[in-house]
Design a protein around this motif. Structure first.
Motif, PDB file in Angstrom:
ATOM      1  N   PHE A 143       6.395   0.494 -72.528  1.00 20.93           N
ATOM      2  CA  PHE A 143       7.669  -0.026 -73.010  1.00 20.93           C
ATOM      3  C   PHE A 143       8.752   1.034 -72.848  1.00 20.93           C
ATOM      4  CE2 PHE A 143       4.430  -2.393 -75.220  1.00 20.93           C
ATOM      5  CZ  PHE A 143       4.931  -3.691 -75.279  1.00 20.93           C
ATOM      6  N   ILE A 144       9.912   0.601 -72.418  1.00 24.62           N
ATOM      7  CA  ILE A 144      11.124   1.412 -72.492  1.00 24.62           C
ATOM      8  C   ILE A 144      12.031   0.706 -73.490  1.00 24.62           C
ATOM      9  CG2 ILE A 144      13.160   2.247 -71.269  1.00 24.62           C
ATOM     10  CD1 ILE A 144      11.490   2.476 -68.768  1.00 24.62           C
ATOM     11  N   LEU A 145      12.359   1.402 -74.568  1.00 25.96           N
ATOM     12  CA  LEU A 145      13.083   0.783 -75.679  1.00 25.96           C
ATOM     13  C   LEU A 145      14.529   1.263 -75.694  1.00 25.96           C
ATOM     14  CD1 LEU A 145      10.348   1.055 -78.453  1.00 25.96           C
ATOM     15  CD2 LEU A 145      10.736  -0.778 -76.787  1.00 25.96           C
ATOM     16  N   GLU A 146      15.428   0.317 -75.536  1.00 26.98           N
ATOM     17  CA  GLU A 146      16.854   0.622 -75.529  1.00 26.98           C
ATOM     18  C   GLU A 146      17.424   0.512 -76.943  1.00 26.98           C
ATOM     19  OE1 GLU A 146      18.016  -1.098 -71.101  1.00 26.98           O
ATOM     20  OE2 GLU A 146      18.230  -2.406 -72.853  1.00 26.98           O
ATOM     21  N   PRO A 147      18.295   1.427 -77.351  1.00 25.90           N
ATOM     22  CA  PRO A 147      18.928   1.303 -78.673  1.00 25.90           C
ATOM     23  C   PRO A 147      19.978   0.202 -78.704  1.00 25.90           C
ATOM     24  CG  PRO A 147      19.776   3.225 -77.519  1.00 25.90           C
ATOM     25  CD  PRO A 147      18.658   2.684 -76.676  1.00 25.90           C
ATOM     26  N   PHE A 148      20.505  -0.151 -77.533  1.00 27.28           N
ATOM     27  CA  PHE A 148      21.480  -1.238 -77.377  1.00 27.28           C
ATOM     28  C   PHE A 148      21.498  -1.606 -75.898  1.00 27.28           C
ATOM     29  CE2 PHE A 148      23.488   2.905 -78.116  1.00 27.28           C
ATOM     30  CZ  PHE A 148      23.877   3.222 -76.816  1.00 27.28           C
ATOM     31  N   GLY A 149      22.092  -2.749 -75.574  1.00 29.61           N
ATOM     32  CA  GLY A 149      22.128  -3.205 -74.194  1.00 29.61           C
ATOM     33  C   GLY A 149      23.053  -2.359 -73.343  1.00 29.61           C
ATOM     34  N   ARG A 150      22.626  -2.077 -72.088  1.00 28.91           N
ATOM     35  CA  ARG A 150      23.464  -1.320 -71.157  1.00 28.91           C
ATOM     36  C   ARG A 150      23.398  -1.949 -69.774  1.00 28.91           C
ATOM     37  NH1 ARG A 150      27.376   0.718 -73.466  1.00 28.91           N
ATOM     38  NH2 ARG A 150      28.273   2.615 -72.599  1.00 28.91           N
ATOM     39  N   ASN A 151      23.045  -3.217 -69.696  1.00 31.55           N
ATOM     40  CA  ASN A 151      23.016  -3.989 -68.459  1.00 31.55           C
ATOM     41  C   ASN A 151      21.803  -3.613 -67.599  1.00 31.55           C
ATOM     42  OD1 ASN A 151      23.965  -5.897 -66.491  1.00 31.55           O
ATOM     43  ND2 ASN A 151      26.034  -5.511 -67.231  1.00 31.55           N
ATOM     44  N   THR A 152      21.655  -4.317 -66.473  1.00 30.75           N
ATOM     45  CA  THR A 152      20.399  -4.258 -65.733  1.00 30.75           C
ATOM     46  C   THR A 152      20.266  -3.049 -64.814  1.00 30.75           C
ATOM     47  OG1 THR A 152      21.388  -5.780 -64.116  1.00 30.75           O
ATOM     48  CG2 THR A 152      19.972  -6.739 -65.824  1.00 30.75           C
ATOM     49  N   ALA A 153      21.372  -2.444 -64.371  1.00 33.48           N
ATOM     50  CA  ALA A 153      21.246  -1.253 -63.523  1.00 33.48           C
ATOM     51  C   ALA A 153      20.585  -0.125 -64.292  1.00 33.48           C
ATOM     52  CB  ALA A 153      22.616  -0.830 -63.001  1.00 33.48           C
ATOM     53  N   ALA A 154      20.989   0.070 -65.529  1.00 30.68           N
ATOM     54  CA  ALA A 154      20.380   1.105 -66.361  1.00 30.68           C
ATOM     55  C   ALA A 154      18.895   0.837 -66.572  1.00 30.68           C
ATOM     56  CB  ALA A 154      21.105   1.179 -67.699  1.00 30.68           C
ATOM     57  N   ALA A 155      18.548  -0.413 -66.822  1.00 32.56           N
ATOM     58  CA  ALA A 155      17.150  -0.762 -67.077  1.00 32.56           C
ATOM     59  C   ALA A 155      16.289  -0.537 -65.838  1.00 32.56           C
ATOM     60  CB  ALA A 155      17.054  -2.221 -67.533  1.00 32.56           C
ATOM     61  N   VAL A 156      16.787  -0.945 -64.661  1.00 33.71           N
ATOM     62  CA  VAL A 156      16.029  -0.752 -63.418  1.00 33.71           C
ATOM     63  C   VAL A 156      15.878   0.729 -63.106  1.00 33.71           C
ATOM     64  CG1 VAL A 156      16.084  -1.098 -60.915  1.00 33.71           C
ATOM     65  CG2 VAL A 156      16.592  -3.008 -62.450  1.00 33.71           C
ATOM     66  N   ALA A 157      16.950   1.488 -63.270  1.00 36.77           N
ATOM     67  CA  ALA A 157      16.888   2.921 -62.985  1.00 36.77           C
ATOM     68  C   ALA A 157      15.903   3.626 -63.912  1.00 36.77           C
ATOM     69  CB  ALA A 157      18.278   3.535 -63.116  1.00 36.77           C
TER      70      ALA A 157
END
Length: 478
Positions: free
Chosen positions: A82-96
């Motif tokens: 799992f990669i857990l984000e504290p808030f949404g930052r869109n899909t480029a950040a998630a893919v990177a």
């Protein structure tokens, strides 16, 4: 060739309010067959060949809820990360973030299959075949997107224009990505035959997508690299969890992978496919999963109709009746009811915007809220009081905590409770209770083998969920 499905679970699904809400978004909505979309996505991913692990990128508040759904769904035990984000930052950040993390574990030759958690695909064999084709292209360095064969002139999707003069084995080179068109333009795309719906699913060789990010979105990549260096990693048996650093993640550019990379790269290919795909983007789309009766009504729950046609009704908890109306969407939940004309299904998100602006909790929470330890349901609330039903799973416990503005009275309905109440520790059985004064440290734990169910009565000047100070917590929230 190692394949790592990366499930992206970040959207709220505001067009599916009032069932989809921030703490219970679209991927967790129960479908007529008894499963939800995130379970289906997980099973679809684990059903592929050569899967090394399943990675999920999601909000940290949804981690335990997601993990529970996987445990309920999975037929075989497979490694999870799992990669857990504290808030949404869109899909480029998630893919990177996913690509950098996978490179550190598996190397640059591993392949990542990016899947949306809230899409429906009904033809698993066709999907598996499309993934195999995409993997072949990805091995040659292409960034592969899955182009859905359009069935009608849809104005709610983006499109991919493929270059039919440049076939790439089982795929086509992408000429351009096109924004959502008007109806006339969508009809032109359908007639042309080389336009496909953009599914938002991708397949990359890890090294290839990182190389292309360096060329076209180095600001995203470097900001994510710094974030990962400062983030907290925990590992266990067949389980890895990376909590992204809040301060550094806030500096990552907020941009989609389409804008940041796919529209800029000249190494993009598409695999055209017909896999029974739907993004379930509105109540109209969801209604198609329920069979229509002789008058076109699609009914879920206890529903009575008289002289009513072509309606969709979802009412799982109480009787709903329709008389003399056509083409309506009616969705009933314990604390909110939606009534909309089918022609305006896309506009439900405007109601969510109004709720957000007014600060109304109905865009955030249901009456029943899931927590890592179980659930709580708000039964009634008024001036200076709130009544909840709390369910704690066996072996689970709430945090050691304190409230400044409220006192609590706990009454055990079933099961056994181990309670810390200021300086005392006690065991409570059915029909026993304890009172916790404001300012006292307290903790609730279920030491038994069945669910602990209790009624909590709160009283005080302020009863908001943010009146909580955590001292210790088993789930990393202190």
């Amino acid at each position: 060739m190692k394949l790592i499905p990366v499930i992206m679970s970040g959207g709220v699904g505001s067009r599916l309010w009032p069932v989809s809400r921030k703490t219970h978004p679209k991927p967790f909505m129960l479908l007529p067959d008894g499963q939800n979309l995130i379970q289906k996505t997980f099973l679809r991913a684990t059903g592929l060949n050569n899967v090394a692990e399943v990675m999920t990128v999601t909000n940290q508040e949804l981690f335990f809820k997601t993990e529970d759904e996987y445990l309920r769904a999975r037929k075989v035990r497979s490694p999870l990360s799992f990669i857990l984000e504290p808030f949404g930052r869109n899909t480029a950040a998630a893919v990177a973030a996913a690509a950098l993390e996978l490179e550190s574990v598996y190397g640059s030759d591993a392949q990542m299959l990016v899947l949306a958690a809230d899409h429906l695909i009904v033809d698993q064999p066709a999907f598996a075949k499309a993934v195999s084709k995409a993997q072949t292209l990805a091995a040659d360095g292409w960034l592969v997107t899955f182009g859905i064969q359009p069935e009608y002139p849809e104005v709610g999707f983006g499109y991919i224009e493929a270059d039919t003069d440049m076939p790439l084995g089982d795929g086509l080179k992408v000429q351009r990505f096109v924004e959502k068109p008007d109806l006339a333009t969508a009809q032109e795309y359908l007639t042309a035959g080389n336009y496909y719906w953009n599914s938002g699913m991708f397949c990359f060789r890890v090294g290839s997508v990182l190389d292309e990010l360096r060329k076209h979105a180095v600001d995203v990549l470097e900001a994510i690299r710094v974030t990962l260096e400062q983030s907290q990693l925990s590992e266990g048996d067949m389980h890895r969890c990376l909590r992204l650093n809040v301060k550094h993640f806030a500096e990552v550019p907020d941009i989609s992978i389409d804008y940041a990379l796919m529209e800029r790269s000249d190494r993009v290919a598409t695999v055209p496919c017909d896999i029974g795909w739907s993004d379930i983007g509105s109540w109209n789309a969801l209604s198609e999963l329920t069979a229509a009766d002789d008058t076109g009504n699609r009914l879920e729950g206890e529903v009575l109709v008289h002289d009513a046609r072509n309606n969709y009704v979802r009412s799982p908890e109480r009787l709903t009746a329709l008389v003399g109306v056509d083409d309506l969407i009616v969705v009933d939940t314990p604390d909110a009811v939606l009534v909309a004309h089918k022609n305006h299904a896309q506009e439900v998100k405007n109601i969510v915007s109004q709720l957000q602006k007014s600060g109304h909790d109905a865009h955030l929470l249901h009456r029943t809220v899931h927590r890592p330890w179980g659930t709580y349901t708000t039964l009634e609330e008024g001036e200076r009081f709130k009544i909840k039903r709390i369910v704690v799973r066996p072996g689970a416990s709430l945090s050691l905590q304190m409230h400044h503005h409220r006192s609590e009275h706990w009454i055990v309905v079933s099961g056994m409770a181990r309670v810390v109440n200021d300086q005392r520790e006690l065991l409570l059985n059915t029909n026993e209770s304890t009172f916790i004064s404001a300012g006292h440290k307290h903790r609730l734990e279920n030491p038994g083998v069945i669910d602990l169910v209790l009624i909590e009565v709160q009283s005080g000047d302020y009863l908001g969920e943010d009146d909580i100070v955590r001292f210790e917590d088993n789930y990393g929230r202190a």
